[in-house]
Design an enzyme around this catalytic site. Structure first.
Site, PDB file in Angstrom:
ATOM      1  N   ARG A   1       0.859  -1.189   0.000  1.00 32.80           N
ATOM      2  CA  ARG A   1       0.000   0.000   0.000  1.00 32.80           C
ATOM      3  C   ARG A   1       0.896   1.240   0.000  1.00 32.80           C
ATOM      4  O   ARG A   1       1.911   1.279   0.703  1.00 32.80           O
ATOM      5  CB  ARG A   1      -0.918   0.036   1.225  1.00 32.80           C
ATOM      6  CG  ARG A   1      -2.101  -0.918   1.165  1.00 32.80           C
ATOM      7  CD  ARG A   1      -3.129  -0.528   0.098  1.00 32.80           C
ATOM      8  NE  ARG A   1      -4.274  -1.433   0.061  1.00 32.80           N
ATOM      9  CZ  ARG A   1      -4.373  -2.517  -0.703  1.00 32.80           C
ATOM     10  NH1 ARG A   1      -3.407  -2.835  -1.539  1.00 32.80           N
ATOM     11  NH2 ARG A   1      -5.458  -3.270  -0.659  1.00 32.80           N
TER      12      ARG A   1
ATOM     13  N   ASP B   1       4.547  -0.221  -7.024  1.00 34.61           N
ATOM     14  CA  ASP B   1       3.270  -0.575  -7.666  1.00 34.61           C
ATOM     15  C   ASP B   1       2.140   0.217  -7.027  1.00 34.61           C
ATOM     16  O   ASP B   1       1.013   0.195  -7.514  1.00 34.61           O
ATOM     17  CB  ASP B   1       2.997  -2.075  -7.520  1.00 34.61           C
ATOM     18  CG  ASP B   1       1.747  -2.498  -8.280  1.00 34.61           C
ATOM     19  OD1 ASP B   1       1.645  -2.171  -9.476  1.00 34.61           O
ATOM     20  OD2 ASP B   1       0.867  -3.139  -7.675  1.00 34.61           O
TER      21      ASP B   1
ATOM     22  N   GLU C   1      -2.356   7.700  -4.763  1.00 32.75           N
ATOM     23  CA  GLU C   1      -2.745   7.063  -6.036  1.00 32.75           C
ATOM     24  C   GLU C   1      -4.237   7.136  -6.332  1.00 32.75           C
ATOM     25  O   GLU C   1      -4.648   6.998  -7.485  1.00 32.75           O
ATOM     26  CB  GLU C   1      -2.330   5.585  -6.044  1.00 32.75           C
ATOM     27  CG  GLU C   1      -3.177   4.698  -5.120  1.00 32.75           C
ATOM     28  CD  GLU C   1      -2.781   3.223  -5.171  1.00 32.75           C
ATOM     29  OE1 GLU C   1      -1.583   2.930  -5.090  1.00 32.75           O
ATOM     30  OE2 GLU C   1      -3.687   2.377  -5.296  1.00 32.75           O
TER      31      GLU C   1
ATOM     32  N   HIS D   1      -0.660  -0.027  -9.642  1.00 34.60           N
ATOM     33  CA  HIS D   1      -1.359  -0.977  -8.770  1.00 34.60           C
ATOM     34  C   HIS D   1      -1.856  -2.179  -9.587  1.00 34.60           C
ATOM     35  O   HIS D   1      -3.028  -2.548  -9.531  1.00 34.60           O
ATOM     36  CB  HIS D   1      -2.532  -0.281  -8.059  1.00 34.60           C
ATOM     37  CG  HIS D   1      -2.900  -0.947  -6.764  1.00 34.60           C
ATOM     38  ND1 HIS D   1      -3.175  -0.250  -5.613  1.00 34.60           N
ATOM     39  CD2 HIS D   1      -3.031  -2.254  -6.436  1.00 34.60           C
ATOM     40  CE1 HIS D   1      -3.471  -1.100  -4.644  1.00 34.60           C
ATOM     41  NE2 HIS D   1      -3.391  -2.321  -5.112  1.00 34.60           N
TER      42      HIS D   1
END
Ligand code: NAI
Length: 340
Positions: free
Chosen positions: A230, A254, A259, A291
């Protein structure tokens, strides 16, 4: 049963439609995310289905309850976007605890390999017929020390793969597992000794900004950071400073703290307002993916199957083994059925 499905993407629909049809559950797909402005779209539905960047705060929970919607089906493992304390007693919250730890662990490794062997740069060069090797020197993973924070389902798969490369594994977990005894060290020792650090713990108040200015100072010069967990586990501004000062040798991200309004969407026509993200992406030693670590065919199929089974169990049996309860101040999987 009718479920309002928020933040729907084209790749979600085939598996959810297939699984839903088998269990008598239909989905109304909304491209918009769930938040205070969109929550009324759930009026008249039996439940809502959400993903990682939908907002399920107190106001959204209260409005869902007012409208008679009592089921929240998360089609993901993490639930940091749900105010669990507020939801307790108002919403039945269920999740997909595991769908493919391999998908996420393998993506973390893909990012690591691309990063340390500069594949992302070599790909761009060779497309332009630039076959120079200058600046592409990498390093062997064999013999390097990898520090894994969080040794749950994904962390374990990641550790197995790292062992296959001949890497030494150090681990930290709040709840150590007996079979990984011998690998666990304190967080400080992990920071001090690791050549590569990979994050696989959930985002909680305790893990927020685990990677910050102070922890980065403790790290080896040139440390490689991987975050597929996260975004807010990493203080992105501190990371950027550490990249500029050469403390961090490479970052594989990622997920990103801010985000929610960016990832999963095409922003190529817009001016990027987020200066930290823009600067991170501009760095030759940073790889950012949107993500996507979960995004494999197997994971999508498993996500849809478990979510539909969760809803079906709830509506037919009145209980679901993947329900989350807020007990003792923390959210836990419900093992005994009735959560409220
Ligand atoms: P898991 O629940 O199996 O493992 C999490 C581990 O973290 C557990 O061993 C737990 O004891 C440990 N942990 C809890 N609190 C901790 C703390 N304060 N410090 C250190 N360790 C702590 O979860 P799983 O399936 O391995 O997933 C890990 C995380 O990966 C999820 O929480 C989610 O945020 C992220 N994720 C990311 C995806 C992506 O597409 N990028 C997809 C799926 C999950």
């Amino acid at each position: 049963m009718k479920i309002a499905f928020f933040d729907a993407k084209p790749y979600d629909k085939p598996s959810f439609d297939k699984q839903g049809a088998e269990k008598g559950i239909s989905f109304k797909y909304y491209e918009t995310k769930l938040n205070e402005d969109t929550v009324d779209l759930a009026a008249g539905y039996d439940g809502v289905c959400v993903f990682v960047n939908d907002t399920v705060n107190a106001a959204v929970i209260d409005r869902l309850a007012e409208m008679g919607v009592t089921v929240l089906a998360l089609r993901c493992a993490g639930f940091n976007n749900v105010d669990m304390k507020h939801a307790f007693g108002k919403l039945h919250v269920m999740r997909v605890p595991a769908y493919s730890p391999y998908a996420v662990a393998e993506h973390a490794i893909a990012l690591l390999l691309a990063s340390v062997r500069h594949i992302h740069r070599a790909y761009i060069r060779s497309r332009d017929f630039n076959f120079s090797l200058s600046g592409l020197t990498g390093f062997d993973l064999y013999g390097k020390t990898v520090g894994v924070i969080g040794t749950g389902r994904i962390g374990r798969v990641f550790i197995d793969i790292c062992r296959g490369f001949g890497m030494k594994v150090l681990a930290y977990d709040k709840f150590p597992a007996a079979d990984l005894e011998g690998h666990y060290v304190s967080l400080d020792e992990l920071f001090e000794k690791s050549d590569i650090i990979s994050l696989h713990c959930p985002l909680t108040d305790e893990t927020y900004h685990t990677i910050n200015e102070k922890s980065l100072e403790k790290c080896k010069d040139g440390v490689v950071l991987i975050n597929t967990s996260r975004g807010a586990l990493v203080d992105a501004e501190a990371l950027l400073s550490a990249i500029k000062s050469r403390k961090v040798g490479a970052a594989c991200l990622d997920v990103y703290e801010e985000e929610a309004d960016l990832f999963f969407e095409d922003n190529s026509e817009h001016i990027m307002e987020d200066d930290v993200l823009a600067r991170l992406i501009s760095m030759p030693n940073v790889i950012v993916t949107s993500h996507q670590a979960f995004l494999t065919e197997e994971a999508l199929e498993n996500i849809a199957e478990t979510t539909v089974n969760n809803l079906h169990d709830h509506f037919t049996k009145g209980q679901c083994p993947n329900e989350l309860c807020y007990r003792g101040g923390t959210a836990v999987d419900c093992k005994d059925g009735k959560c409220f």
